[in-house]
Scaffold this motif. Structure first.
Motif, PDB file in Angstrom:
ATOM      1  N   ASP A   1       0.943  -1.274   0.067  1.00 26.93           N
ATOM      2  CA  ASP A   1       0.116   0.021  -0.172  1.00 26.93           C
ATOM      3  C   ASP A   1       0.976   1.383  -0.070  1.00 26.93           C
ATOM      4  OD1 ASP A   1      -2.545   0.679  -0.348  1.00 26.93           O
ATOM      5  OD2 ASP A   1      -2.729   1.270   1.795  1.00 26.93           O
ATOM      6  N   ALA A   2       2.058   1.062  -0.484  1.00 25.50           N
ATOM      7  CA  ALA A   2       2.918   2.201  -0.550  1.00 25.50           C
ATOM      8  C   ALA A   2       2.929   2.963  -1.884  1.00 25.50           C
ATOM      9  CB  ALA A   2       4.649   1.947  -0.460  1.00 25.50           C
ATOM     10  N   LEU A   3       2.951   4.400  -2.033  1.00 26.18           N
ATOM     11  CA  LEU A   3       2.607   5.126  -3.314  1.00 26.18           C
ATOM     12  C   LEU A   3       3.760   4.587  -4.137  1.00 26.18           C
ATOM     13  CD1 LEU A   3       0.758   6.884  -4.980  1.00 26.18           C
ATOM     14  CD2 LEU A   3       1.764   8.800  -3.963  1.00 26.18           C
ATOM     15  N   VAL A   4       3.375   4.055  -5.318  1.00 22.10           N
ATOM     16  CA  VAL A   4       4.544   3.911  -6.466  1.00 22.10           C
ATOM     17  C   VAL A   4       4.614   5.162  -7.438  1.00 22.10           C
ATOM     18  CG1 VAL A   4       5.152   2.454  -8.619  1.00 22.10           C
ATOM     19  CG2 VAL A   4       4.129   1.581  -6.354  1.00 22.10           C
ATOM     20  N   GLY A   5       3.598   5.732  -7.542  1.00 15.80           N
ATOM     21  CA  GLY A   5       3.537   6.815  -8.668  1.00 15.80           C
ATOM     22  C   GLY A   5       1.981   7.302  -8.883  1.00 15.80           C
ATOM     23  N   VAL A   6       1.862   8.323  -9.712  1.00 15.35           N
ATOM     24  CA  VAL A   6       0.624   8.749 -10.348  1.00 15.35           C
ATOM     25  C   VAL A   6       0.548   8.774 -11.787  1.00 15.35           C
ATOM     26  CG1 VAL A   6      -0.856  10.910 -10.402  1.00 15.35           C
ATOM     27  CG2 VAL A   6       0.664  10.576  -8.330  1.00 15.35           C
ATOM     28  N   ASN A   7      -0.323   7.781 -12.258  1.00 16.98           N
ATOM     29  CA  ASN A   7      -0.289   7.502 -13.577  1.00 16.98           C
ATOM     30  C   ASN A   7      -1.550   8.418 -14.071  1.00 16.98           C
ATOM     31  OD1 ASN A   7      -0.897   6.506 -16.122  1.00 16.98           O
ATOM     32  ND2 ASN A   7      -0.515   4.251 -15.378  1.00 16.98           N
ATOM     33  N   LYS A   8      -1.225   9.132 -15.161  1.00 17.90           N
ATOM     34  CA  LYS A   8      -2.047   9.912 -16.164  1.00 17.90           C
ATOM     35  C   LYS A   8      -2.170   9.324 -17.337  1.00 17.90           C
ATOM     36  CE  LYS A   8      -3.850  14.259 -17.188  1.00 17.90           C
ATOM     37  NZ  LYS A   8      -3.813  15.694 -17.090  1.00 17.90           N
ATOM     38  N   ALA A   9      -3.545   8.760 -17.889  1.00 18.65           N
ATOM     39  CA  ALA A   9      -3.863   8.408 -19.156  1.00 18.65           C
ATOM     40  C   ALA A   9      -4.749   8.743 -19.785  1.00 18.65           C
ATOM     41  CB  ALA A   9      -3.812   6.805 -18.810  1.00 18.65           C
ATOM     42  N   LYS A  10      -4.654   8.658 -21.372  1.00 20.22           N
ATOM     43  CA  LYS A  10      -5.632   9.298 -22.068  1.00 20.22           C
ATOM     44  C   LYS A  10      -6.028   8.251 -23.165  1.00 20.22           C
ATOM     45  CE  LYS A  10      -4.370  14.226 -21.686  1.00 20.22           C
ATOM     46  NZ  LYS A  10      -3.904  15.477 -22.564  1.00 20.22           N
ATOM     47  N   GLY A  11      -7.187   8.183 -23.541  1.00 16.66           N
ATOM     48  CA  GLY A  11      -7.555   7.219 -24.791  1.00 16.66           C
ATOM     49  C   GLY A  11      -8.838   7.116 -24.975  1.00 16.66           C
ATOM     50  N   ASN A  12      -9.210   6.451 -26.082  1.00 14.03           N
ATOM     51  CA  ASN A  12     -10.731   6.392 -26.500  1.00 14.03           C
ATOM     52  C   ASN A  12     -11.668   5.847 -25.640  1.00 14.03           C
ATOM     53  OD1 ASN A  12     -12.617   7.220 -28.444  1.00 14.03           O
ATOM     54  ND2 ASN A  12     -12.715   5.114 -29.068  1.00 14.03           N
ATOM     55  N   ALA A  13     -11.156   4.749 -24.745  1.00 13.25           N
ATOM     56  CA  ALA A  13     -11.974   3.793 -23.949  1.00 13.25           C
ATOM     57  C   ALA A  13     -10.975   3.215 -23.024  1.00 13.25           C
ATOM     58  CB  ALA A  13     -12.807   3.031 -24.717  1.00 13.25           C
ATOM     59  N   MET A  14     -11.410   3.112 -21.626  1.00 10.08           N
ATOM     60  CA  MET A  14     -10.735   2.507 -20.586  1.00 10.08           C
ATOM     61  C   MET A  14     -11.595   1.510 -19.847  1.00 10.08           C
ATOM     62  SD  MET A  14      -8.326   5.418 -19.136  1.00 10.08           S
ATOM     63  CE  MET A  14      -7.442   6.453 -19.943  1.00 10.08           C
ATOM     64  N   SER A  15     -11.104   0.510 -19.171  1.00 16.31           N
ATOM     65  CA  SER A  15     -11.953  -0.331 -18.501  1.00 16.31           C
ATOM     66  C   SER A  15     -11.039  -0.755 -17.103  1.00 16.31           C
ATOM     67  CB  SER A  15     -12.295  -1.689 -19.144  1.00 16.31           C
ATOM     68  OG  SER A  15     -13.113  -1.668 -20.291  1.00 16.31           O
ATOM     69  N   ILE A  16     -12.050  -0.228 -16.119  1.00 14.49           N
ATOM     70  CA  ILE A  16     -11.101  -0.476 -14.750  1.00 14.49           C
ATOM     71  C   ILE A  16     -11.650  -1.556 -14.060  1.00 14.49           C
ATOM     72  CG2 ILE A  16     -10.820   0.529 -12.846  1.00 14.49           C
ATOM     73  CD1 ILE A  16     -11.228   2.786 -15.665  1.00 14.49           C
ATOM     74  N   PHE A  17     -10.710  -2.614 -13.597  1.00 11.40           N
ATOM     75  CA  PHE A  17     -11.483  -3.659 -12.977  1.00 11.40           C
ATOM     76  C   PHE A  17     -11.170  -3.670 -11.318  1.00 11.40           C
ATOM     77  CE2 PHE A  17     -10.706  -4.802 -17.159  1.00 11.40           C
ATOM     78  CZ  PHE A  17     -12.066  -5.709 -17.647  1.00 11.40           C
ATOM     79  N   MET A  18     -11.964  -3.790 -10.390  1.00 13.93           N
ATOM     80  CA  MET A  18     -11.799  -3.641  -8.955  1.00 13.93           C
ATOM     81  C   MET A  18     -11.516  -4.922  -8.128  1.00 13.93           C
ATOM     82  SD  MET A  18     -12.389  -0.376  -9.198  1.00 13.93           S
ATOM     83  CE  MET A  18     -12.725   0.293  -7.633  1.00 13.93           C
ATOM     84  N   LYS A  19     -10.832  -4.745  -7.249  1.00 20.32           N
ATOM     85  CA  LYS A  19     -10.564  -6.191  -6.503  1.00 20.32           C
ATOM     86  C   LYS A  19     -11.735  -6.219  -5.414  1.00 20.32           C
ATOM     87  CE  LYS A  19      -5.522  -5.887  -6.297  1.00 20.32           C
ATOM     88  NZ  LYS A  19      -4.278  -5.758  -5.641  1.00 20.32           N
ATOM     89  N   SER A  20     -11.649  -6.947  -4.570  1.00 22.52           N
ATOM     90  CA  SER A  20     -12.791  -7.333  -3.839  1.00 22.52           C
ATOM     91  C   SER A  20     -12.552  -6.216  -2.413  1.00 22.52           C
ATOM     92  CB  SER A  20     -12.817  -8.719  -3.124  1.00 22.52           C
ATOM     93  OG  SER A  20     -11.551  -9.209  -2.403  1.00 22.52           O
ATOM     94  N   ASN A  21     -11.274  -5.862  -2.222  1.00 20.03           N
ATOM     95  CA  ASN A  21     -11.052  -4.732  -1.158  1.00 20.03           C
ATOM     96  C   ASN A  21     -11.419  -3.475  -1.707  1.00 20.03           C
ATOM     97  OD1 ASN A  21      -8.924  -4.170  -2.837  1.00 20.03           O
ATOM     98  ND2 ASN A  21      -7.399  -4.756  -1.330  1.00 20.03           N
ATOM     99  N   LYS A  22     -12.110  -3.214  -2.818  1.00 20.81           N
ATOM    100  CA  LYS A  22     -12.669  -1.867  -3.486  1.00 20.81           C
ATOM    101  C   LYS A  22     -11.651  -1.140  -4.021  1.00 20.81           C
ATOM    102  CE  LYS A  22     -15.318  -1.803   0.561  1.00 20.81           C
ATOM    103  NZ  LYS A  22     -15.256  -1.313   1.874  1.00 20.81           N
ATOM    104  N   LYS A  23     -10.302  -1.538  -4.235  1.00 20.42           N
ATOM    105  CA  LYS A  23      -9.127  -1.027  -4.707  1.00 20.42           C
ATOM    106  C   LYS A  23      -9.255  -1.510  -6.195  1.00 20.42           C
ATOM    107  CE  LYS A  23      -7.707   0.843  -1.136  1.00 20.42           C
ATOM    108  NZ  LYS A  23      -7.835   2.097  -0.913  1.00 20.42           N
ATOM    109  N   VAL A  24      -8.435  -0.579  -7.106  1.00 22.45           N
ATOM    110  CA  VAL A  24      -8.197  -0.868  -8.756  1.00 22.45           C
ATOM    111  C   VAL A  24      -7.227  -2.100  -8.610  1.00 22.45           C
ATOM    112  CG1 VAL A  24      -7.492  -0.030 -10.841  1.00 22.45           C
ATOM    113  CG2 VAL A  24      -8.731   1.445  -9.342  1.00 22.45           C
TER     114      VAL A  24
END
Length: 178
Positions: free
Chosen positions: A115-138
């Protein structure tokens, strides 16, 4: 039907909008007029929000026009996702997958297994799908091949790259009880 300054509260979901219509024929709850929907640490906004119910539980949330999903990640850290429209899929009232369609942009605070911060990712695209874990995290983010992005080291994130232009955290408007 509910009109003018609508608020609702359930243990698993809260909302606010100008007007709301529930159709018992097809089990769709439609929110109009600056709708805001909260579920756990997530806030969803857009021009219209349709909640498709199944067995009296939210099954699919469709946000049309100017979709924005914000998830509180920690002090002054918010995962953000915006696009033209969004479809959020739920299972047992928990967010499982989010599809952002059309001009999708994300800001994601990437963390390691400790749970340590690795970095901040900024992304752009036509479409994205985000899948969540059972602990509500990406768990993972899947982007179209035309996508582009950058991962900023934790201490080197330019101030203007921490928030999307439409970012608003509206927790102070959230209904807290019945």
């Amino acid at each position: 039907r509910a009109y003018r300054h609508v608020k609702f509260y359930r243990d698993d979901m809260q909302g606010k909008c100008d007007s709301m219509v529930y159709s018992s024929d097809d089990s769709i709850l439609s929110m109009y007029g600056t709708p805001i929907l909260w579920s756990e640490e997530s806030q969803l906004t857009g021009e219209q929000i349709n909640i498709y119910m199944k067995d009296q539980k939210a099954d699919l949330i469709h946000i049309t026009k100017n979709a924005m999903i914000v998830q509180f990640e920690g002090e002054d850290m918010y995962n953000q996702l915006s696009g033209k429209e969004s479809k959020a899929y739920l299972k047992n009232n928990k967010l499982k997958r989010v599809d952002m369609l059309g001009d999708a942009i994300s800001i994601y605070y990437s963390k390691d297994e400790r749970d340590a911060l690795v970095g901040v990712n900024k992304a752009k695209g036509n479409a994205m799908s985000i899948f969540m874990k059972s602990n509500k995290k990406v768990d993972k983010i899947v982007m179209t091949p035309d996508s582009e992005g950058i991962l900023y080291p934790p201490l080197s994130v330019p101030e203007g790259e921490k928030r999307l232009s439409k970012f608003k955290w509206l927790e102070d408007q959230r209904p807290k009880s019945k």
